[in-house]
Design an enzyme around this catalytic site. Structure first.
Site, mmCIF file in Angstrom:
data_model
loop_
_atom_site.group_PDB
_atom_site.id
_atom_site.type_symbol
_atom_site.label_atom_id
_atom_site.label_comp_id
_atom_site.label_asym_id
_atom_site.label_seq_id
_atom_site.Cartn_x
_atom_site.Cartn_y
_atom_site.Cartn_z
ATOM 1 N N ARG A 1 97.958 69.644 27.959
ATOM 2 C CA ARG A 1 98.704 70.037 29.163
ATOM 3 C C ARG A 1 98.000 69.510 30.416
ATOM 4 O O ARG A 1 96.837 69.882 30.660
ATOM 5 C CB ARG A 1 98.730 71.567 29.195
ATOM 6 C CG ARG A 1 99.299 72.142 30.441
ATOM 7 C CD ARG A 1 99.024 73.640 30.522
ATOM 8 N NE ARG A 1 99.649 74.153 31.717
ATOM 9 C CZ ARG A 1 99.387 75.331 32.241
ATOM 10 N NH1 ARG A 1 98.516 76.138 31.662
ATOM 11 N NH2 ARG A 1 99.991 75.720 33.329
ATOM 12 N N ARG B 1 100.212 79.699 44.090
ATOM 13 C CA ARG B 1 99.073 80.045 43.204
ATOM 14 C C ARG B 1 97.950 80.750 43.962
ATOM 15 O O ARG B 1 96.962 81.173 43.369
ATOM 16 C CB ARG B 1 98.494 78.786 42.558
ATOM 17 C CG ARG B 1 99.467 78.065 41.647
ATOM 18 C CD ARG B 1 98.801 76.865 40.991
ATOM 19 N NE ARG B 1 99.795 75.921 40.549
ATOM 20 C CZ ARG B 1 100.448 75.999 39.380
ATOM 21 N NH1 ARG B 1 100.185 76.950 38.529
ATOM 22 N NH2 ARG B 1 101.358 75.088 39.060
ATOM 23 N N ASN C 1 92.539 85.207 31.586
ATOM 24 C CA ASN C 1 93.244 84.172 32.331
ATOM 25 C C ASN C 1 94.722 84.397 32.042
ATOM 26 O O ASN C 1 95.242 83.965 31.007
ATOM 27 C CB ASN C 1 92.801 82.769 31.895
ATOM 28 C CG ASN C 1 93.455 81.684 32.743
ATOM 29 O OD1 ASN C 1 94.420 81.944 33.470
ATOM 30 N ND2 ASN C 1 92.952 80.470 32.643
ATOM 31 N N ALA D 1 100.148 81.759 34.679
ATOM 32 C CA ALA D 1 101.177 81.954 35.720
ATOM 33 C C ALA D 1 101.470 83.431 35.964
ATOM 34 O O ALA D 1 101.857 83.822 37.078
ATOM 35 C CB ALA D 1 102.448 81.214 35.338
ATOM 36 N N HIS E 1 90.214 81.416 36.239
ATOM 37 C CA HIS E 1 91.176 80.320 36.351
ATOM 38 C C HIS E 1 90.410 79.015 36.180
ATOM 39 O O HIS E 1 89.386 78.800 36.851
ATOM 40 C CB HIS E 1 91.902 80.337 37.698
ATOM 41 C CG HIS E 1 92.750 81.558 37.852
ATOM 42 N ND1 HIS E 1 93.968 81.686 37.210
ATOM 43 C CD2 HIS E 1 92.546 82.713 38.523
ATOM 44 C CE1 HIS E 1 94.477 82.874 37.505
ATOM 45 N NE2 HIS E 1 93.635 83.520 38.287
#
Ligand code: DQA
Length: 139
Positions: A17, A108, A71, A74, A97
């Protein structure tokens, strides 16, 4: 001492990713190294893409672990349900993060979970998890 790392949505894709942001390593590879660094600690790892499963894991962790590294990905920015599950936890929680959320999009920049955490580690890559383990181990 028993510590659990809980990773939220899309963190199962680490290594594939957006590698420019999250690096080339899968979390499974990293976790193997991490357990080698802390042979005297019992480290577990849980990942889910589902909010409810993350909450179930957080609630179990209160009973079974001495500390939580979270973590929430989102969900960190949006999930009041996860935030409220953390409000019930008496064990130390460190929010991690991988990327520097403050150097990215403005959505964010705010985490709804930080106020329930003992500390927050941001932007230091996967090494943030090692630092979080060290911090909980010395609390
Ligand atoms: C993340 C940052 C979040 O904004 C994002 O949604 C993630 C990963 C990080 O580790 O840098 O999925 O939590």
């Amino acid at each position: 001492m028993k510590i659990i790392i809980i990773n939220g949505p899309n963190l199962n894709m680490l290594g594939r990713r957006e590698p420019d942001i999250y690096g080339n390593q899968s979390f499974e590879e990293y976790f193997q190294k991490l357990t080698g660094i802390f042979p005297d600690l019992s480290l577990d790892y849980f990942q889910s893409n589902h909010e409810g499963e993350l909450i179930d894991c957080i609630q179990r962790a209160e009973v079974e672990y001495d500390g939580i590294i979270l973590n929430a990905a989102a969900y960190s920015h949006t999930s009041l349900a996860i935030a409220e599950s953390l409000a019930c936890i008496s064990k130390p929680i460190i929010e991690v993060h991988i990327s520097n959320i403050f150097a990215r999009e403005t959505f964010r920049h705010h985490s709804v979970i930080s106020l329930h955490c003992k500390g927050v580690i941001v932007g230091l890559g996967l090494d943030g998890y090692r630092l979080a383990v060290s911090a909980i181990a010395t609390m």
